[in-house]
Scaffold this motif. Structure first.
Motif, short mmCIF file in Angstrom:
data_model
loop_
_atom_site.label_atom_id
_atom_site.label_comp_id
_atom_site.label_asym_id
_atom_site.label_seq_id
_atom_site.Cartn_x
_atom_site.Cartn_y
_atom_site.Cartn_z
N ASP A 28 10.58 0.22 -7.42
CA ASP A 28 9.66 0.66 -8.42
C ASP A 28 8.33 -0.17 -8.29
OD1 ASP A 28 11.62 2.09 -9.65
OD2 ASP A 28 11.97 0.61 -11.24
N VAL A 29 8.04 -1.34 -7.70
CA VAL A 29 7.02 -1.96 -7.41
C VAL A 29 5.86 -1.00 -6.43
CG1 VAL A 29 5.59 -3.88 -6.35
CG2 VAL A 29 7.76 -4.38 -7.70
N PHE A 30 6.81 -0.31 -5.29
CA PHE A 30 5.92 0.63 -4.36
C PHE A 30 5.80 1.90 -4.84
CE2 PHE A 30 6.73 -3.49 -2.20
CZ PHE A 30 5.74 -3.39 -1.39
N PHE A 31 6.69 2.46 -5.69
CA PHE A 31 6.41 3.73 -6.17
C PHE A 31 6.43 3.68 -7.70
CE2 PHE A 31 8.56 3.99 -2.25
CZ PHE A 31 8.37 5.35 -1.59
N PRO A 32 5.12 3.33 -8.13
CA PRO A 32 4.74 3.38 -9.56
C PRO A 32 4.80 4.88 -10.43
CG PRO A 32 2.83 3.00 -8.07
CD PRO A 32 4.05 2.91 -7.28
N PRO A 33 5.16 4.60 -11.47
CA PRO A 33 5.32 6.10 -12.19
C PRO A 33 4.16 6.75 -12.29
CG PRO A 33 5.43 4.16 -13.91
CD PRO A 33 5.31 3.61 -12.26
N SER A 34 3.08 6.44 -12.01
CA SER A 34 1.91 7.34 -12.00
C SER A 34 0.76 6.75 -10.96
CB SER A 34 1.03 7.31 -13.31
OG SER A 34 0.36 6.03 -13.36
N GLU A 35 -0.43 7.63 -10.79
CA GLU A 35 -1.11 7.29 -9.78
C GLU A 35 -2.11 6.21 -10.26
OE1 GLU A 35 -2.83 10.06 -7.19
OE2 GLU A 35 -0.73 11.03 -6.75
N ASP A 36 -2.08 5.66 -11.36
CA ASP A 36 -2.82 4.74 -11.96
C ASP A 36 -2.99 3.44 -10.74
OD1 ASP A 36 -4.02 2.40 -13.18
OD2 ASP A 36 -3.30 2.72 -14.81
N GLU A 37 -4.29 3.30 -10.22
CA GLU A 37 -4.41 2.29 -9.14
C GLU A 37 -3.99 0.97 -9.53
OE1 GLU A 37 -5.18 2.58 -5.90
OE2 GLU A 37 -4.93 4.81 -6.06
N SER A 38 -4.19 0.71 -10.88
CA SER A 38 -3.65 -0.87 -11.30
C SER A 38 -2.33 -0.96 -11.14
CB SER A 38 -4.30 -0.87 -12.68
OG SER A 38 -3.33 -0.21 -13.74
N LEU A 39 -1.39 0.02 -11.05
CA LEU A 39 -0.03 -0.15 -10.71
C LEU A 39 0.38 -0.14 -9.59
CD1 LEU A 39 1.18 2.57 -13.45
CD2 LEU A 39 1.26 0.35 -13.80
N ALA A 40 -0.40 0.00 -8.60
CA ALA A 40 -0.26 -0.21 -7.15
C ALA A 40 -0.77 -1.59 -6.73
CB ALA A 40 -0.97 0.94 -6.19
N MET A 41 -1.25 -2.37 -7.51
CA MET A 41 -1.93 -3.66 -7.30
C MET A 41 -0.82 -4.71 -6.73
SD MET A 41 -4.92 -2.95 -6.93
CE MET A 41 -5.68 -4.51 -6.50
N ALA A 42 0.20 -4.87 -7.34
CA ALA A 42 1.31 -5.64 -6.95
C ALA A 42 1.98 -5.50 -5.54
CB ALA A 42 2.54 -5.62 -7.81
N ALA A 43 1.97 -4.13 -5.38
CA ALA A 43 2.61 -3.59 -3.82
C ALA A 43 1.50 -3.79 -2.84
CB ALA A 43 2.80 -2.26 -3.81
N LYS A 44 0.17 -3.74 -3.14
CA LYS A 44 -0.98 -3.93 -2.33
C LYS A 44 -0.79 -5.49 -1.75
CE LYS A 44 -3.55 0.09 -3.12
NZ LYS A 44 -5.17 0.47 -3.54
N SER A 75 -1.18 6.35 -2.66
CA SER A 75 -1.30 7.93 -2.33
C SER A 75 -2.52 8.33 -2.55
CB SER A 75 -0.17 8.70 -3.11
OG SER A 75 -0.42 8.40 -4.66
N GLY A 76 -3.25 7.89 -3.44
CA GLY A 76 -4.76 8.36 -3.43
C GLY A 76 -5.59 7.84 -2.40
N ASP A 77 -5.33 6.52 -2.12
CA ASP A 77 -6.13 5.71 -0.80
C ASP A 77 -5.78 6.80 0.36
OD1 ASP A 77 -6.81 3.67 -2.39
OD2 ASP A 77 -5.13 2.51 -1.75
N ARG A 78 -4.47 7.12 0.81
CA ARG A 78 -4.30 7.92 1.96
C ARG A 78 -4.90 9.15 1.80
NH1 ARG A 78 0.49 5.65 0.44
NH2 ARG A 78 1.62 7.54 0.26
N ARG A 79 -5.08 9.91 0.59
CA ARG A 79 -5.57 11.18 0.72
C ARG A 79 -7.06 11.30 0.93
NH1 ARG A 79 -2.58 12.25 -4.12
NH2 ARG A 79 -4.21 11.48 -5.51
N ARG A 80 -7.84 9.83 0.32
CA ARG A 80 -9.12 9.51 0.60
C ARG A 80 -9.19 9.46 2.16
NH1 ARG A 80 -8.52 8.13 -4.61
NH2 ARG A 80 -8.29 5.93 -3.90
N LEU A 81 -8.56 8.83 2.85
CA LEU A 81 -8.69 8.05 4.04
C LEU A 81 -8.43 9.62 4.94
CD1 LEU A 81 -8.55 6.27 6.69
CD2 LEU A 81 -6.18 5.87 6.26
#
Ligand code: SF4
Length: 95
Positions: A28-44, A75-81
């Motif tokens: 769940d840390v790496f697959f947060p329930p939404s694309e809210d970037e703040s939820l991805a911070m722990a994984a990053k 996922s948003g970062d990779r789309r932008r990349l």
């Protein structure tokens, strides 16, 4: 994210998984329930300490992973990349 690879056919090029910093981490840390970037911070943060970050990101891009944090990118970062890479390739072809 390495756990997402489980269940796939093992291939030698996946050996980088053995050194992943996220092994055993709650998916769940790496697959947060939404694309809210703040939820991805722990994984990053975990990815930032991972010795196979580059291999992980290359795998995610090569296999078009659309969900989760891979190689320190959401996922948003990779789309932008991908968009930047496509734009760069277009400019190269046009010149
Ligand atoms: S870069 Fe992140 S998602 Fe990829 S193997 Fe390392 S810790 Fe896991």
């Amino acid at each position: 994210m390495v756990m997402a690879l489980e269940g796939q056919i093992w291939e030698p090029e996946h050996e980088w998984r053995d050194d992943s910093a996220c092994a055993g981490t709650d998916a769940d840390v790496f697959f947060p329930p939404s694309e809210d970037e703040s939820l991805a911070m722990a994984a990053k943060k975990i990815c930032g300490l991972c010795p196979v970050q580059e291999q992980c990101l290359q795998y995610a891009l090569a296999t078009n992973q659309t969900e989760g944090v891979w190689g320190g990118m959401s996922s948003g970062d990779r789309r932008r990349l991908r968009r930047r890479m496509r734009d760069r390739d277009r400019r190269k072809r046009a010149s």
